[in-house]
Design a protein around this motif. Structure first.
Motif, PDB file in Angstrom:
ATOM      1  N   ARG A 357       0.847  -1.202   0.000  1.00 36.72           N
ATOM      2  CA  ARG A 357       0.000   0.000   0.000  1.00 36.72           C
ATOM      3  C   ARG A 357       0.874   1.241   0.000  1.00 36.72           C
ATOM      4  O   ARG A 357       1.797   1.372   0.818  1.00 36.72           O
ATOM      5  N   ALA A 358       0.621   2.164  -0.950  1.00 38.60           N
ATOM      6  CA  ALA A 358       1.327   3.445  -1.021  1.00 38.60           C
ATOM      7  C   ALA A 358       0.382   4.486  -1.584  1.00 38.60           C
ATOM      8  O   ALA A 358      -0.682   4.159  -2.146  1.00 38.60           O
ATOM      9  N   ASN A 359       0.743   5.736  -1.428  1.00 33.73           N
ATOM     10  CA  ASN A 359      -0.130   6.811  -1.919  1.00 33.73           C
ATOM     11  C   ASN A 359      -0.131   6.875  -3.448  1.00 33.73           C
ATOM     12  O   ASN A 359      -1.172   7.082  -4.071  1.00 33.73           O
ATOM     13  N   THR A 360       1.048   6.738  -4.062  1.00 33.38           N
ATOM     14  CA  THR A 360       1.163   6.791  -5.520  1.00 33.38           C
ATOM     15  C   THR A 360       2.120   5.696  -5.977  1.00 33.38           C
ATOM     16  O   THR A 360       2.876   5.132  -5.170  1.00 33.38           O
ATOM     17  N   ASP A 389      -7.724  10.909  -8.508  1.00 32.79           N
ATOM     18  CA  ASP A 389      -8.434  11.969  -7.784  1.00 32.79           C
ATOM     19  C   ASP A 389      -8.226  11.889  -6.274  1.00 32.79           C
ATOM     20  O   ASP A 389      -8.891  12.600  -5.514  1.00 32.79           O
ATOM     21  N   GLY A 390      -7.324  11.010  -5.830  1.00 32.97           N
ATOM     22  CA  GLY A 390      -6.981  10.930  -4.415  1.00 32.97           C
ATOM     23  C   GLY A 390      -7.792   9.945  -3.608  1.00 32.97           C
ATOM     24  O   GLY A 390      -7.582   9.827  -2.394  1.00 32.97           O
TER      25      GLY A 390
END
Length: 445
Positions: A357-360, A389-390
């Motif tokens: 799991r990571a943000n980007t 879109d986050g």
């Protein structure tokens, strides 16, 4: 793989032993309390029992700081840290209760009443043996407790918190002597005094051995130095370290060391970082995200910089495994111990799965290495990143069951920020994974 026998944690026997020790302290108080005839005696005896329990817990607080391998590598460093924090809170509460109740009882005996506690405390510090030292020790304990409160702890530098926390040793030493010189339980019972000396003496020996002598021996033997610093992604670097006979350090995939880099501005900072690759006979590697002054400074380390290491610590190793199939779950920089386990856990093709799991996608550190390991081992590699879109990805029980229909037959190893770990833990439990097969370690310090 046919004889997987997980190493059991000694946590339950240790907790039982802790309560047995507390019961022994209460028994010691009971045998030295012939009667409780009036209100003043009740207050005084309440002060005595809280003082005895505080003295016992103070020894346990120091023991939990001693980095004993049986605790750090079998119970788990994060769990021991939680025990230490909880025991510390109870200790401070008992110390303050002991101080208040005892001084109140003495004030009543002197005819001063409740309003005379402050004056009675001053008189006791000036007149009773070793009470002045205990007062300084109490002040240090209160200071340590204050800076350990969550909102305050998060606003001060880690190094300041760490070094102030070491004053626990001084507070314990200063508080110890008045227990023997003014405690009724020890005045007429040489056996009780001997037992108290044995308790504190054993804890002191463990601290000296594991916090001083063992690290000195490790670093004189292995002579660690920085070999290279490699930027993995923006803000994330790997530090490669060489040394002598590193295979004899006893480190395992999933564990961490406390690292002190002997470079200008970093000599007095010791921080915990997990190994991000399986230990090699001549190489160790950590991978660190720049989230503070110390971690940000790692990118400027020069090759040849001496390294002082303490460890290995942590129980997130292959010894916890109880099933053939394993799911590894990593959140953010929690990928470091998971990457090492992904490389080394025994398993046939299809037995291992890693969820990252990571943000980007740009934040997926070590992704090329993970992909290569997955290809070579026939393992499954998945990632969960935010949408453009986050929007955060759905990691729920239903999602996990769709991706791994037999997830309830897996062992799960997990490392990541506390909020992420809690979310995944609840999803795993909802998917039918028993709690005893969810192995996690928090790196929040």
């Amino acid at each position: 793989m046919r004889r997987i026998r997980p190493r059991r944690s000694p946590a339950v026997p240790l907790v039982v032993a802790l309560w047995a020790g507390a019961a022994g302290v209460i028994w010691l108080w009971w045998t030295n309390t012939p009667s409780i005839a009036d209100n003043n005696t009740r207050i005084l005896n309440a002060g005595r029992i809280t003082g005895l329990l505080a003295g016992y817990l103070m020894a346990l607080v120091v023991l939990q700081m001693a980095r004993v391998p049986a605790l750090e590598r079998r119970v788990g460093s994060d769990r021991v840290a939680r025990w230490h924090a909880m025991t510390g809170r109870y200790t401070i509460c008992l110390v303050l209760a002991h101080l208040f109740l005892t001084m109140w009882a003495y004030a009543l005996q002197s005819g001063k009443g409740l309003g005379g506690i402050v004056q009675q405390t001053i008189d006791s510090v000036n007149q009773l043996p070793d009470v002045g030292k205990a007062a300084i020790g109490t002040g240090l304990l209160v200071l340590i407790g204050l800076i350990s409160i969550g909102p305050i702890r998060r606003r001060i530098p880690y190094d300041l918190w760490y070094h102030v926390h070491l004053l626990t040793y001084a507070a314990t030493y200063l508080s110890f002597w008045h227990q023997l010189s003014t405690g009724n339980e020890f005045a007429g019972q040489p056996e009780a005094k001997t037992a108290w000396y044995a308790l504190y003496g054993s804890v002191t020996a463990l601290v000296i051995w594991y916090r001083i002598l063992t690290p000195i021996r490790l670093n004189m033997r292995h002579r660690l130095r920085v070999e290279a610093v490699i930027e993995e992604t923006p803000g994330i670097v790997s530090v490669l370290m060489t040394g002598r006979k590193l295979h004899r350090m006893g480190a395992e995939a999933g564990q961490f060391f406390r690292w002190r880099f002997l470079a200008p501005g970093m000599r007095f900072s010791s921080h915990p970082y997990s190994l991000s690759a399986a230990p090699r006979p001549n190489m160790l590697r950590i991978t660190v995200k720049a989230i503070g002054d110390h971690s940000s400074a790692l990118r400027d380390l020069e090759p040849g910089t001496r390294v002082w290491a303490e460890g290995p610590y942590g129980a997130l190793t292959a010894d916890r495994r109880s099933r053939g199939k394993v799911l590894l779950v990593a959140g953010g920089v929690g990928i470091t111990p998971m990457r090492a386990l992904f490389e080394t856990l025994p398993g046939a093709a299809g037995d291992l799965t890693l969820l990252y799991r990571a943000n980007t996608t740009q934040d997926l550190a070590l992704w090329d290495e993970l992909a290569q390991i997955a290809e070579e081992r026939g393992a499954r590699l998945m990632y969960a990143v935010n949408s453009p879109d986050g929007e955060r990805p759905d990691i729920s029980a239903d999602t996990l069951r769709r991706k791994l229909p037999d997830i309830d037959e897996h062992d799960v190893f997990m490392c990541g920020p506390p909020g992420f770990a809690q979310q995944v833990y609840e999803a795993l439990r909802g998917a039918g994974v028993p709690a005893r097969r969810i192995h996690h370690e928090s790196f929040e310090m």
